[in-house]
Design a protein around this motif. Sequence first.
Motif, PDB file in Angstrom:
ATOM      1  N   HIS A 193       8.913  26.473  -0.524  1.00 30.15           N
ATOM      2  CA  HIS A 193       9.989  27.102  -1.293  1.00 30.15           C
ATOM      3  C   HIS A 193       9.371  27.878  -2.454  1.00 30.15           C
ATOM      4  N   HIS A 194       9.877  29.090  -2.674  1.00 33.33           N
ATOM      5  CA  HIS A 194       9.427  29.899  -3.804  1.00 33.33           C
ATOM      6  C   HIS A 194      10.681  30.278  -4.587  1.00 33.33           C
ATOM      7  N   TYR A 195      10.970  29.508  -5.626  1.00 34.11           N
ATOM      8  CA  TYR A 195      12.267  29.622  -6.288  1.00 34.11           C
ATOM      9  C   TYR A 195      12.415  30.911  -7.095  1.00 34.11           C
ATOM     10  N   VAL A 196      11.313  31.475  -7.559  1.00 36.46           N
ATOM     11  CA  VAL A 196      11.405  32.769  -8.231  1.00 36.46           C
ATOM     12  C   VAL A 196      11.841  33.838  -7.235  1.00 36.46           C
ATOM     13  N   VAL A 197      11.295  33.787  -6.028  1.00 36.56           N
ATOM     14  CA  VAL A 197      11.676  34.727  -4.972  1.00 36.56           C
ATOM     15  C   VAL A 197      13.137  34.530  -4.597  1.00 36.56           C
ATOM     16  N   TYR A 198      13.568  33.266  -4.480  1.00 36.67           N
ATOM     17  CA  TYR A 198      14.974  32.985  -4.178  1.00 36.67           C
ATOM     18  C   TYR A 198      15.888  33.598  -5.249  1.00 36.67           C
ATOM     19  N   PHE A 199      15.529  33.366  -6.504  1.00 35.98           N
ATOM     20  CA  PHE A 199      16.352  33.874  -7.608  1.00 35.98           C
ATOM     21  C   PHE A 199      16.458  35.394  -7.557  1.00 35.98           C
ATOM     22  N   CYS A 200      15.334  36.061  -7.357  1.00 37.50           N
ATOM     23  CA  CYS A 200      15.337  37.529  -7.319  1.00 37.50           C
ATOM     24  C   CYS A 200      16.128  38.042  -6.124  1.00 37.50           C
ATOM     25  N   GLY A 201      16.016  37.351  -4.997  1.00 36.93           N
ATOM     26  CA  GLY A 201      16.765  37.747  -3.819  1.00 36.93           C
ATOM     27  C   GLY A 201      18.261  37.610  -4.027  1.00 36.93           C
ATOM     28  N   VAL A 202      18.674  36.501  -4.637  1.00 36.81           N
ATOM     29  CA  VAL A 202      20.098  36.278  -4.918  1.00 36.81           C
ATOM     30  C   VAL A 202      20.604  37.305  -5.926  1.00 36.81           C
ATOM     31  N   LEU A 203      19.805  37.594  -6.965  1.00 33.85           N
ATOM     32  CA  LEU A 203      20.187  38.590  -7.965  1.00 33.85           C
ATOM     33  C   LEU A 203      20.379  39.956  -7.308  1.00 33.85           C
ATOM     34  N   GLN A 204      19.426  40.334  -6.468  1.00 31.60           N
ATOM     35  CA  GLN A 204      19.508  41.626  -5.798  1.00 31.60           C
ATOM     36  C   GLN A 204      20.756  41.713  -4.911  1.00 31.60           C
ATOM     37  N   THR A 205      21.014  40.656  -4.162  1.00 30.83           N
ATOM     38  CA  THR A 205      22.188  40.639  -3.286  1.00 30.83           C
ATOM     39  C   THR A 205      23.473  40.676  -4.098  1.00 30.83           C
ATOM     40  N   ALA A 206      23.485  39.976  -5.233  1.00 28.50           N
ATOM     41  CA  ALA A 206      24.680  39.929  -6.074  1.00 28.50           C
ATOM     42  C   ALA A 206      25.058  41.314  -6.596  1.00 28.50           C
ATOM     43  N   LEU A 207      24.069  42.167  -6.804  1.00 27.90           N
ATOM     44  CA  LEU A 207      24.352  43.516  -7.288  1.00 27.90           C
ATOM     45  C   LEU A 207      25.158  44.328  -6.275  1.00 27.90           C
ATOM     46  N   TYR A 208      25.083  43.928  -5.012  1.00 31.24           N
ATOM     47  CA  TYR A 208      25.792  44.655  -3.953  1.00 31.24           C
ATOM     48  C   TYR A 208      27.218  44.139  -3.720  1.00 31.24           C
ATOM     49  N   VAL A 209      27.581  43.006  -4.309  1.00 32.78           N
ATOM     50  CA  VAL A 209      28.843  42.352  -3.950  1.00 32.78           C
ATOM     51  C   VAL A 209      30.033  43.273  -4.141  1.00 32.78           C
ATOM     52  N   ASP A 210      30.127  43.932  -5.292  1.00 36.68           N
ATOM     53  CA  ASP A 210      31.238  44.832  -5.575  1.00 36.68           C
ATOM     54  C   ASP A 210      31.272  45.969  -4.551  1.00 36.68           C
ATOM     55  N   PHE A 211      30.098  46.517  -4.263  1.00 36.37           N
ATOM     56  CA  PHE A 211      29.995  47.592  -3.273  1.00 36.37           C
ATOM     57  C   PHE A 211      30.462  47.108  -1.907  1.00 36.37           C
ATOM     58  N   PHE A 212      29.978  45.923  -1.487  1.00 34.68           N
ATOM     59  CA  PHE A 212      30.365  45.374  -0.186  1.00 34.68           C
ATOM     60  C   PHE A 212      31.882  45.265  -0.065  1.00 34.68           C
ATOM     61  N   TYR A 213      32.529  44.808  -1.117  1.00 31.06           N
ATOM     62  CA  TYR A 213      33.980  44.611  -1.082  1.00 31.06           C
ATOM     63  C   TYR A 213      34.697  45.931  -0.778  1.00 31.06           C
ATOM     64  N   TYR A 214      34.372  46.977  -1.545  1.00 30.49           N
ATOM     65  CA  TYR A 214      35.049  48.252  -1.346  1.00 30.49           C
ATOM     66  C   TYR A 214      34.619  48.937  -0.049  1.00 30.49           C
ATOM     67  N   TYR A 215      33.416  48.653   0.411  1.00 29.80           N
ATOM     68  CA  TYR A 215      32.944  49.196   1.696  1.00 29.80           C
ATOM     69  C   TYR A 215      33.774  48.617   2.839  1.00 29.80           C
ATOM     70  N   VAL A 216      33.955  47.297   2.832  1.00 31.21           N
ATOM     71  CA  VAL A 216      34.734  46.639   3.886  1.00 31.21           C
ATOM     72  C   VAL A 216      36.193  47.086   3.840  1.00 31.21           C
ATOM     73  N   VAL A 217      36.750  47.188   2.633  1.00 30.05           N
ATOM     74  CA  VAL A 217      38.141  47.634   2.485  1.00 30.05           C
ATOM     75  C   VAL A 217      38.318  49.036   3.056  1.00 30.05           C
ATOM     76  N   SER A 218      37.385  49.937   2.747  1.00 25.36           N
ATOM     77  CA  SER A 218      37.504  51.316   3.234  1.00 25.36           C
ATOM     78  C   SER A 218      37.379  51.383   4.746  1.00 25.36           C
ATOM     79  N   LYS A 219      36.513  50.549   5.343  1.00 25.68           N
ATOM     80  CA  LYS A 219      36.355  50.534   6.785  1.00 25.68           C
ATOM     81  C   LYS A 219      37.623  49.998   7.465  1.00 25.68           C
ATOM     82  N   ARG A 220      38.237  49.010   6.857  1.00 25.07           N
ATOM     83  CA  ARG A 220      39.464  48.442   7.431  1.00 25.07           C
ATOM     84  C   ARG A 220      40.605  49.458   7.418  1.00 25.07           C
ATOM     85  N   ARG A 221      40.698  50.194   6.320  1.00 27.49           N
ATOM     86  CA  ARG A 221      41.789  51.151   6.180  1.00 27.49           C
ATOM     87  C   ARG A 221      41.504  52.461   6.904  1.00 27.49           C
ATOM     88  N   GLY A 222      40.226  52.691   7.187  1.00 29.11           N
ATOM     89  CA  GLY A 222      39.851  53.912   7.880  1.00 29.11           C
ATOM     90  C   GLY A 222      39.929  55.158   7.026  1.00 29.11           C
TER      91      GLY A 222
END
Length: 231
Positions: A193-222
């Motif tokens: 386990h490399h917890y610094v790598v885990y933390f950075c990976g989670v941080l990086q993914t978290a930055l996309y959460v807002d984008f992911f939400y609106y991306y999925v919404v736009s795809k659903r609505r077309g």
Amino acid sequence: MSMNIFRLCGDMSHVFSIIVLLLRLRVAKNASGISLRTHELFLLVFLTRYTDLFTTYYSLYNSVMKVLYIASTASIVYAIRAQEPICSTYDKSQDTFRHVEFAILPCSVLALLTHLISGTGASVDLFTNIQEILWMFSIYLEAVAILPQLIVLQRFREVENLTGNYIFFMGSYRALYIVNWVYRAYNEVGYRHHYVVYFCGVLQTALYVDFFYYYVVSKRRGGRFSLPTQG
């Protein structure tokens, strides 16, 4: 370095993101809504992470992927910086995140401090110490490298379809790699386990959460993909 389904899917997602962006640049001849600074940061990530490319051989797959990431990202940076008519469509006034002060320098300090605190430097030579510091720097820097791009998208609001797909695949790549790291820690002999790598990976993914939400919404609505206004 063993292969598993999570790593393979993560790598393919990363490759797809690069293909989509290159397609956008080469076919549409347009860099509107694309952050040059994000791709300069990613190029620095790959150059500092893959210093072992000429010193350690793991597998043909590993070497090919490293060269692909460096070459393709360098190509993207060159196209946006210098290749007409692409560079004329790049809006520098919207890509203003101060990446040296708020990404490169802080990540350099964090990498050095992490290496010193780990105490592993005393048992290896100078070259290995430098490699380990650069590798840790790349881990920290990749966690925030997408920030300039997300800021540019927020300012443009209307997100072009290929650009949206590019960001989606980039976020998926990192999320899949988190699962890959955890899977390897429990199933691969010698991988810890490399917890610094885990933390950075989670941080990086978290930055996309807002984008992911609106991306999925736009795809659903077309409909067109747009981000909400700030404030």
